[in-house]
Design an enzyme around this catalytic site. Structure first.
Site, PDB file in Angstrom:
ATOM      1  N   GLU A 213       0.890  -1.166   0.000  1.00  0.00           N
ATOM      2  CA  GLU A 213       0.000   0.000   0.000  1.00  0.00           C
ATOM      3  C   GLU A 213       0.919   1.204   0.000  1.00  0.00           C
ATOM      4  O   GLU A 213       1.526   1.541   1.009  1.00  0.00           O
ATOM      5  CB  GLU A 213      -0.913  -0.048   1.234  1.00  0.00           C
ATOM      6  CG  GLU A 213      -2.123   0.874   1.121  1.00  0.00           C
ATOM      7  CD  GLU A 213      -1.866   2.238   1.723  1.00  0.00           C
ATOM      8  OE1 GLU A 213      -1.432   3.125   0.952  1.00  0.00           O
ATOM      9  OE2 GLU A 213      -2.072   2.430   2.913  1.00  0.00           O
ATOM     10  N   CYS A 247      -1.130   9.094   2.522  1.00  0.00           N
ATOM     11  CA  CYS A 247      -0.835   8.493   1.220  1.00  0.00           C
ATOM     12  C   CYS A 247      -1.904   8.840   0.184  1.00  0.00           C
ATOM     13  O   CYS A 247      -1.633   8.857  -1.009  1.00  0.00           O
ATOM     14  CB  CYS A 247      -0.693   6.975   1.343  1.00  0.00           C
ATOM     15  SG  CYS A 247      -2.162   6.155   1.996  1.00  0.00           S
TER      16      CYS A 247
END
Length: 472
Positions: A213, A247
């Site tokens: 991820e 993110c």
């Protein structure tokens, strides 16, 4: 006990005890939830200490409540997820005679978790929802950039779990490197794409399956039909939450040429409403470390030097150069060019480039000319334009008329594509990611003629069957 010994003990316990019952999985998840409830203040204190200044309410929202939600979801649904999934037989006639095909979901064993510094609690506990629901054990390596939080999590887990169930290993880059080389049954890494390349090489030594991820430059496309006040409020909220150290933070905005100034004014008004002050405002989070502060400010200065217009959205007369911590005001970079570092690197801070476009096709082409991002955000009320953006781009996930929020949907898979990640988790997708999907075929007991015909000596039976199969 060293890392190799902990892993060996967990693998041995997995073989000894077998796949845990639904009740055992739920009990482990309940222990995680209780840890979060009991340690809320300690988590807020630790993250505030690690960042220098981090909003307690944001921590409670993202790291505490944001972790309990996925755990509760897994607890509520894991019995259903665990059930074998029936499939049709090939050829179907075998099913009529009693043959069966199914997929069984089996724990992989021990899952390694490398969690990052930006949401260290959430990005440890949210993967654990799927890991524990799938019946696995876990070893966790949290970030050295948030040492107080990492030490707190190590103590928390040690109180509630045996080392055979969940173990936390702390340390610097050399510990992380050794951790990534361990022969886990699966590993999940959350962090920078540059570090992921090293993790993937290390995992390859033992052919460890990976979930990555990562991140990248998640774009916002403002359609001409967008409500700019609403869009600016939501974009700036996403860009200033955790000071943009997310993110999935919106990384740059693509706005119609004639709407750029309107967006800037709406963004200015939105920032002023959220943060009437910044310097001593407990709602506004600091940059985690000096090197990240210097990196982000370097992007701003590089853009300024190359001709961009820099707009700081900070209260008048507030001097952020004189402060105890590393706070950076929300900053817009107007008319950025592709040679600027701010358009080449993931920003991970409260700096937002705003680039203009003439047609939505031009905006789509700009997005597609770069690495596939973790997220994409479209604002507008034009259904045809929305569908064009959705069908013509390939981000990890999309939020329409907001930013980041698709990550909060437990019924949607969360993950990247290519440089923004691989694999996905959350909800049932997380359960499946951390499970071995075992294919099981049960043949009919009676050895009927058609089955005998498939064995030598070959004769008319198999030739008739082959003639029926080999045709257009």
């Amino acid at each position: 006990m060293d890392m190799q010994a902990i892993l060996a003990a967990q693998k041995a316990a997995h073989l000894r005890d077998g796949a845990p019952s639904a009740e055992k999985r739920i009990e482990r998840i309940d222990r995680c939830i209780q840890l979060l409830v009991d340690n809320r203040k300690a988590i807020e204190d630790a993250l505030d200490a690690d960042f220098g200044s981090r909003s307690r309410d944001a921590t409670a929202f993202t790291d505490v409540a944001g972790s309990i939600g996925p755990l509760r979801h897994a607890k509520a649904h894991l019995r259903r997820w665990m059930k074998p999934e029936k499939r049709k037989t090939t050829p179907p006639i075998l099913g009529l005679f009693g043959a069966k095909a199914e997929v069984r979901y089996q724990p992989k064993g021990v899952v390694g978790v490398i969690s990052p510094w930006n949401f260290p609690v959430n990005l440890t506990f949210a993967p654990l929802a799927g890991i524990l629901a799938a019946g696995n054990r876990a070893m966790i390596k949290p970030s050295e950039y948030t040492p107080a939080t990492s030490d707190l999590m190590k103590a928390m887990f040690a109180r509630a779990f045996s080392e055979e169930e969940i173990a936390v290993v702390t340390g610097g880059p050399e510990v992380g490197e050794a951790f990534a080389r361990l022969p886990f049954d699966h590993m999940i890494f959350t962090g920078a794409t540059s570090i992921a390349r090293h993790v993937m090489r290390a995992a390859a030594e033992n052919l460890v399956p990976l979930t990555l991820e990562l991140g990248g430059k998640s774009p916002v496309i403002l359609g001409r039909s967008a409500d700019l006040e609403v869009a600016a409020a939501r974009v700036m909220n996403g860009k200033t939450l955790n000071a943009g150290q997310i993110c999935l933070a919106p990384d740059y905005v693509l706005a119609p040429q004639d709407k750029v100034e309107d967006f800037v004014q709406a963004a200015r008004a939105s920032a002023a409403r959220m943060f009437p002050t910044i310097k001593d405002n407990p709602d506004y989070t600091s940059i985690v470390a000096q090197r990240h502060y210097d990196r982000i400010m370097g992007y701003v200065e590089d853009a300024r030097a190359k001709g961009a217009k820099v707009v700081e959205l900070k209260p008048e007369h507030e001097d952020l150069s004189q402060q105890e911590h590393r706070k950076i005001a929300p900053t817009l970079i107007l008319d950025p060019t592709d040679d600027m570092k701010v358009m080449q690197e993931e920003i991970f801070g409260p700096v937002l480039p705003v680039k203009s476009y003439r047609t939505v096709d031009e905006a789509i082409a700009y997005v597609n000319g770069r690495d596939r991002p973790l997220g994409l955000y479209y604002f507008g009320a034009d259904a045809a334009e929305q569908e064009k953006v959705l069908s013509s781009t390939t981000p990890g996930g999309v939020t329409i008329n907001d930013v980041i929020m698709h990550v909060a949907q437990e019924e949607l898979p969360f993950g990247g594509v290519g440089p923004s990640g691989m694999g996905s988790y959350h909800g049932q997708d997380g359960f499946r990611e951390f499970s071995h999907r075992k294919a099981v075929f049960s043949q009919i007991k009676k050895d009927i003629g058609p089955l005998q015909a498939l064995r030598p000596p070959f004769g008319p039976g198999i030739r008739k069957y082959l003639d029926s199969q080999i045709k257009a």
